[in-house]
Design an enzyme around this catalytic site. Structure first.
Site, PDB file in Angstrom:
ATOM      1  N   TYR A 153      27.830 -21.366 -11.405  1.00 18.45           N
ATOM      2  CA  TYR A 153      26.784 -20.980 -10.451  1.00 18.45           C
ATOM      3  C   TYR A 153      26.268 -19.574 -10.792  1.00 18.45           C
ATOM      4  CZ  TYR A 153      24.092 -21.467  -6.159  1.00 18.45           C
ATOM      5  OH  TYR A 153      23.071 -21.586  -5.255  1.00 18.45           O
ATOM      6  N   LYS A 160      22.196 -15.568  -4.168  1.00 21.84           N
ATOM      7  CA  LYS A 160      22.450 -16.089  -2.813  1.00 21.84           C
ATOM      8  C   LYS A 160      23.157 -15.048  -1.947  1.00 21.84           C
ATOM      9  CE  LYS A 160      20.668 -20.292  -3.111  1.00 21.84           C
ATOM     10  NZ  LYS A 160      19.373 -20.607  -2.461  1.00 21.84           N
TER      11      LYS A 160
HETATM   12  C1  1JT Z   1      19.228 -23.651  -8.368  1.00 27.95           C
HETATM   13  C2  1JT Z   1      19.699 -24.779  -9.049  1.00 27.95           C
HETATM   14  C3  1JT Z   1      19.778 -23.296  -7.146  1.00 27.95           C
HETATM   15  C4  1JT Z   1      20.739 -25.503  -8.524  1.00 27.95           C
HETATM   16  C5  1JT Z   1      21.297 -25.133  -7.320  1.00 27.95           C
HETATM   17  C6  1JT Z   1      20.825 -24.037  -6.624  1.00 27.95           C
HETATM   18  N1  1JT Z   1      21.539 -23.922  -5.485  1.00 27.95           N
HETATM   19  C7  1JT Z   1      22.447 -24.896  -5.461  1.00 27.95           C
HETATM   20  N2  1JT Z   1      22.308 -25.641  -6.564  1.00 27.95           N
HETATM   21  C8  1JT Z   1      23.149 -26.764  -6.917  1.00 27.95           C
HETATM   22  C9  1JT Z   1      24.363 -26.255  -7.660  1.00 27.95           C
HETATM   23  C10 1JT Z   1      24.222 -25.679  -8.900  1.00 27.95           C
HETATM   24  C11 1JT Z   1      25.322 -25.219  -9.590  1.00 27.95           C
HETATM   25  C12 1JT Z   1      26.576 -25.304  -9.052  1.00 27.95           C
HETATM   26  C13 1JT Z   1      26.717 -25.871  -7.805  1.00 27.95           C
HETATM   27  C14 1JT Z   1      25.602 -26.346  -7.107  1.00 27.95           C
HETATM   28  C15 1JT Z   1      19.122 -25.195 -10.368  1.00 27.95           C
HETATM   29  C16 1JT Z   1      17.810 -24.520 -10.670  1.00 27.95           C
HETATM   30  C17 1JT Z   1      17.844 -23.078 -10.359  1.00 27.95           C
HETATM   31  C18 1JT Z   1      18.099 -22.845  -8.890  1.00 27.95           C
HETATM   32  O1  1JT Z   1      27.618 -24.807  -9.780  1.00 27.95           O
HETATM   33  C19 1JT Z   1      28.803 -25.478  -9.814  1.00 27.95           C
HETATM   34  C20 1JT Z   1      25.184 -24.574 -10.940  1.00 27.95           C
END
Ligand code: 1JT
Length: 253
Positions: A153, A160
């Site tokens: 993440y 965030k």
């Molecule tokens: C973005 C993306 C913001 C994916 C996102 C996000 N907020 C939550 N997610 C889902 C997610 C992503 C990752 C994760 C867990 C949940 C992609 C485009 C950019 C903004 O890591 C385990 C990486």
């Protein structure tokens, strides 16, 4: 419940979008809503979805372009003359920043992620406030990776964290205008944004097993919480981050 209320929704890409789940829940309760989209490739999809709801408006809004933000709010003011709530469900980071180690994050990726995912909340709040003449409610989306390290993440977690802190500072500033600002910390959901992420399937499986409710959260459940936060039912809540994650965040191991 939301009859005579006007909402503005940022972040619809398709019918699986969290932003769309929020709009659908609020639309069902009688709200009229404006939708913004970023880039021409999303225009058609957003126009089609918005067309399912009565008296909607669709306007372009790339938050990296202040002129587009100003024009979007001017269009909402011209059509409805007011604004009661805003749902901010936008985030971005370059794909390579969401894999590997956080320590390799580039200046450019950091700047982009923080600008689009965190600063944009302050930007749209400032533009929304003059239209929220009878008070209002602003809701944004965050994720657990803001507080605890979630592999991959990375810079989105830092963005965030800034977004959650911004929620509190904005709530403090705008409270005197009876504008509330809150965040929903959603569990992982299989949306278009999440689709591009490596190992999303195994993350969903892991969270689904560990959470008290033994499943993943749905976009509709996040939408219903957004409905609560934009409605008068939540009139005493501001500056808060509410978890909608099937309880995952309360677990130690
Ligand atoms: C973005 C993306 C913001 C994916 C996102 C996000 N907020 C939550 N997610 C889902 C997610 C992503 C990752 C994760 C867990 C949940 C992609 C485009 C950019 C903004 O890591 C385990 C990486």
């Amino acid at each position: 419940m939301l009859e005579n209320k006007v909402g503005m929704i940022f972040g619809v890409a398709n019918k699986r979008s969290i932003a769309w789940a929020c709009a659908a829940a609020c639309g069902e309760k009688g709200a009229r809503q404006a939708f913004t989209f970023q880039g021409d490739r999303l225009k058609e999809s957003v126009e089609k979805l918005a067309g399912e709801l009565p008296d909607s408006l669709v306007v372009p809004c790339d938050v990296t372009d202040q002129a587009q933000v100003d024009a979007a709010f001017a269009a909402v003011g011209a059509k409805y003359g007011r604004l009661d709530y805003l749902v901010h469900s936008i985030a971005f980071a370059p794909r390579e920043a969401l894999e590997g180690e956080f320590v390799t994050t580039t200046r450019d990726a950091f700047r982009t992620a923080l600008e689009i995912s965190a600063f944009s909340l302050t930007q749209v709040s400032l533009a929304a406030a003059p239209l929220m003449t009878e008070g209002g409610s602003i809701v944004t989306m965050t994720y657990y990776g803001a507080e605890k390290v979630v592999p991959n993440y990375n810079v989105m977690g830092v963005a965030k964290a800034a977004l959650e802190s911004s929620t509190r500072y904005l709530a403090a500033d705008l409270g005197k205008q009876n504008i509330r600002v809150n965040a929903i910390s959603a569990g992982p959901i299989n949306t278009l944004s999440a689709r591009g992420v490596k190992n999303m399937g195994s993350l969903l499986g892991y969270v689904g097993e560990k959470s008290p409710l033994k499943r993943n959260v749905t976009a509709a459940e996040v939408g219903n919480t957004a409905l609560f936060l934009v409605s008068d039912l939540s009139s005493g809540i501001t500056g808060e981050t509410i978890y909608v994650d099937c309880g995952y965040n309360i677990m130690g191991i």
